[in-house]
Design an enzyme around this catalytic site. Structure first.
Site, short mmCIF file in Angstrom:
data_model
loop_
_atom_site.label_atom_id
_atom_site.label_comp_id
_atom_site.label_asym_id
_atom_site.label_seq_id
_atom_site.Cartn_x
_atom_site.Cartn_y
_atom_site.Cartn_z
N CYS A 38 -44.53 -44.23 23.48
CA CYS A 38 -44.18 -45.44 22.72
C CYS A 38 -42.93 -46.11 23.29
CB CYS A 38 -43.94 -45.09 21.25
SG CYS A 38 -42.59 -43.94 21.01
N CYS A 108 -42.42 -39.08 15.41
CA CYS A 108 -41.09 -39.70 15.44
C CYS A 108 -40.04 -38.69 14.96
CB CYS A 108 -41.05 -40.96 14.58
SG CYS A 108 -42.47 -42.04 14.83
FE1 FES Z 1 -42.08 -43.99 18.95
FE2 FES Z 1 -41.85 -43.73 16.37
S1 FES Z 1 -43.38 -44.81 17.45
S2 FES Z 1 -40.78 -42.67 17.90
#
Ligand code: FES
Length: 153
Positions: A38, A108
């Site tokens: 991400c 996360c």
């Molecule tokens: Fe990357 Fe939350 S989507 S840490």
């Protein structure tokens, strides 16, 4: 914990009003961890006294709302705790303290756990103090087996 599908009030609170944002100058331990998938990055700063008690914890997170909320909660959970107690602040403990996270956001909280571990590792390297159960930090949480277990479940 039952399956959570949306953000809890606590997550929203820690996202909108994150605690302990910032840096600690000359921190005893600093750790940075990212998630290449991400692109989010978290940096944790710890001040640790001679008794091994974490007197201050601050963070900077470039990431999603859950990453901000989990970093904020993680700093709250390790402040005024011993190093051994901070080692108990797992991603599950962080997520539970926030009344859960949606499944797609559980990873996360792993960023928060790993950032604490990276900062403790830095402290251990600087001081020579051995921390039981602490493994060398990863730069990217995709390198941990916990991440894969999470993605599979
Ligand atoms: Fe990357 Fe939350 S989507 S840490």
């Amino acid at each position: 914990m039952s399956q959570v599908t949306e953000y809890s009030e606590k997550v929203m609170d820690h996202f909108m009003h994150p605690r302990n944002v910032g840096e600690i100058e000359n921190a005893d331990g600093v750790g940075t961890v990212g998630n290449a998938v991400c692109g989010d990055i978290m940096r944790m700063y710890l001040d640790i006294d001679d008794e091994g008690v974490i007197r201050d914890a601050k963070f900077k997170t470039f990431g999603c709302g859950a990453a901000v909320a989990t970093s904020s909660m993680a700093t709250e959970l390790v402040r005024d705790r011993t190093i051994a107690e901070a080692m108990q602040v797992t991603n599950k403990a962080v997520a539970e303290a926030l009344d859960g996270l949606p499944k797609v956001k559980i990873h996360c909280s792993l960023l928060a756990e790993q950032a604490i571990h990276a900062a403790l590792w830095d402290y251990s390297q600087k001081t020579g103090v051995t921390i039981e159960g602490l493994k060398p930090p990863v730069n990217d949480i995709n390198e941990t087996k916990e991440y894969y277990e999470m993605e599979e479940n």
